[in-house]
Structures are given as C-alpha cells and as structure tokens.
Enzyme design. Structure first.
Site, PDB file in Angstrom:
ATOM      1  N   GLU A  45       8.371  74.339  50.001  1.00 20.46           N
ATOM      2  CA  GLU A  45       8.045  75.517  49.197  1.00 20.46           C
ATOM      3  C   GLU A  45       6.649  75.999  49.573  1.00 20.46           C
ATOM      4  O   GLU A  45       5.677  75.266  49.400  1.00 20.46           O
ATOM      5  CB  GLU A  45       8.105  75.179  47.703  1.00 20.46           C
ATOM      6  CG  GLU A  45       7.641  76.304  46.792  1.00 20.46           C
ATOM      7  CD  GLU A  45       7.440  75.856  45.351  1.00 20.46           C
ATOM      8  OE1 GLU A  45       6.629  76.488  44.653  1.00 20.46           O
ATOM      9  OE2 GLU A  45       8.081  74.863  44.925  1.00 20.46           O
ATOM     10  N   ARG A  49       0.201  82.048  46.969  1.00 22.64           N
ATOM     11  CA  ARG A  49      -1.133  81.966  46.364  1.00 22.64           C
ATOM     12  C   ARG A  49      -2.226  82.346  47.353  1.00 22.64           C
ATOM     13  O   ARG A  49      -3.412  82.242  47.031  1.00 22.64           O
ATOM     14  CB  ARG A  49      -1.387  80.550  45.830  1.00 22.64           C
ATOM     15  CG  ARG A  49      -0.421  80.140  44.730  1.00 22.64           C
ATOM     16  CD  ARG A  49      -0.725  78.752  44.215  1.00 22.64           C
ATOM     17  NE  ARG A  49       0.287  78.282  43.282  1.00 22.64           N
ATOM     18  CZ  ARG A  49       0.272  77.100  42.683  1.00 22.64           C
ATOM     19  NH1 ARG A  49      -0.722  76.259  42.937  1.00 22.64           N
ATOM     20  NH2 ARG A  49       1.232  76.747  41.855  1.00 22.64           N
ATOM     21  N   LYS A 133      13.117  74.492  37.364  1.00 23.27           N
ATOM     22  CA  LYS A 133      11.819  73.862  37.608  1.00 23.27           C
ATOM     23  C   LYS A 133      11.213  73.509  36.241  1.00 23.27           C
ATOM     24  O   LYS A 133      11.237  74.332  35.323  1.00 23.27           O
ATOM     25  CB  LYS A 133      10.917  74.848  38.361  1.00 23.27           C
ATOM     26  CG  LYS A 133       9.478  74.406  38.545  1.00 23.27           C
ATOM     27  CD  LYS A 133       8.738  75.419  39.396  1.00 23.27           C
ATOM     28  CE  LYS A 133       7.270  75.056  39.530  1.00 23.27           C
ATOM     29  NZ  LYS A 133       6.584  75.882  40.543  1.00 23.27           N
TER      30      LYS A 133
END
Length: 214
Positions: A45, A49, A133
């Site tokens: 993943e 950011r 998640k």
C-alpha cells in the site's frame, strides 16, 4: 462475503503483513517494491501522503510485475479516481463516507475503508463491504477490541493498521476476524532514503513468516 470484498481478500490472501509505505521520492518506489516482493510481501500500500505518491504507484504498476500495488490514505472520490488511473489494484481509506462508497460502486477497483465503531462497521456491512481496515488499531482498542467484535459481527473481517508492529502483529493475526495487518515497520524511512534494500528484504521476509495459526 460480497464479490468486491472477496476480490480484495484474494489479492491479499496468504500475506500476513501489508506494507504501508510513505514514498517521498518516486525513484525509490521500484527498488523498494522489488525488495519487499523478494522478501515475500508482494501486496503493498503506497499512501497518498507525499507529492510523489501517484507517480510511485504508476512506476510500480508499470515496472514491477510481481507486485500488487494499492493506494492508501484516499480521502475523496478525486483521489480514488487518480489512484485507479495510476494503476492501483486496490484502494484503502482511513474512513468511510457516502462519496467514497459511491466512487467504489462506480469502480472495478476493490475498496478497503476504515471503520472502528460498531455503527461504522454495520453501515459498511449493509452495503456489502465485509472486509474492512481497522484504523487506528492500537489507539482504538487494539486486539482486545477486535476480539470483542468477533462474535456479534462474525461475518466481517479486518486488516488492523495503526500502531501495529513486529512485536504485536501476532496478537492480531491470532484473531478469527483478522485476515492480515498493515504496518510500516518493514520499510522504515531511514532505510528507504538510504536505499538499504537488502535490509528491507530481510524485514519483509521476517514479516512474511508471521502466519495465522492453523
């Protein structure tokens, strides 16, 4: 389990740890993905950011055949679409919104939204999302909280992320409602910046050996 959740589970199946990566320089993406794959962690993943995140996803998707690259920290439909166009095989969000659910419904790319309260988990379940998640895992109650959810919401499975480390990952993986965990410890920033790919490969190999109990 819904078709989309099944598709996501099939992508991540058999991999106990999903590396959660923050890539500041897109040039690092391909060697990093290859090192993780050599260590046994093919699904990764890459979080949105950093300004280079989409380019990093694009490069891994285009150059690292052995990797299954997903995009994380997706906050809105525009990011969902951009990540999908960059080549993401799955989409991860820290939370769940109506707008992201619509983007997911309109896309073939499976969605792993974040949920921590029983209400959020039940809302996701009602729209067919039964693999979620659990974020931020440690701050939200950790393995004990997830264990408490296993009986009342037995058909929902989780990937805990946030505060998960080499020292506590096994405690999560031992739960019946946990499929895998997400963690950044397999690719620390300093090793990535310095290009220490062999050390990252070693960390990945150790993480790949963390198996769910039979």
């Amino acid at each position: 389990m819904s078709n989309k959740s099944e598709k996501l589970v099939s992508l991540l199946a058999g991999q106990p740890v999903i590396p959660v990566l923050r890539i500041a320089d897109a040039k690092q993406a391909v060697p990093l993905a290859r090192a993780l794959a050599r260590g046994g962690l093919k699904a990764i993943e890459i979080t949105l950011r950093t300004p280079d995140a989409l380019e990093a996803i694009r490069r891994v998707a285009g150059e690292v055949e052995e990797s299954v690259v997903g995009a994380g920290t997706i906050l809105d439909p525009a990011q969902y679409d951009a990540a999908a166009q960059a080549g993401s095989r799955f989409i991860v969000s820290p939370g769940i919104t109506k707008e992201l659910l619509k983007a997911s419904a309109d896309s073939d790319i499976p969605f792993l939204p974040g949920a921590i309260t029983p209400g959020e988990i039940m809302a996701a379940r009602q729209v067919g999302l039964t693999f979620l998640k659990f974020f931020p895992a440690e701050q939200a109650g950790g393995a004990a909280f997830l264990k408490a959810l296993a009986s009342p919401i037995a058909d929902v499975k989780f990937c805990p992320t946030g505060g998960v480390s080499a020292t506590n990952a096994a405690g999560y993986l031992g739960l019946p409602n946990v499929i895998c965990v997400g963690g950044s410890w397999v690719a620390p920033d300093d090793l990535v910046v310095n290009g220490e790919w062999s050390r990252i490969e070693d960390l990945a190999r150790a993480a790949a050996e963390l198996r769910k109990p039979a």
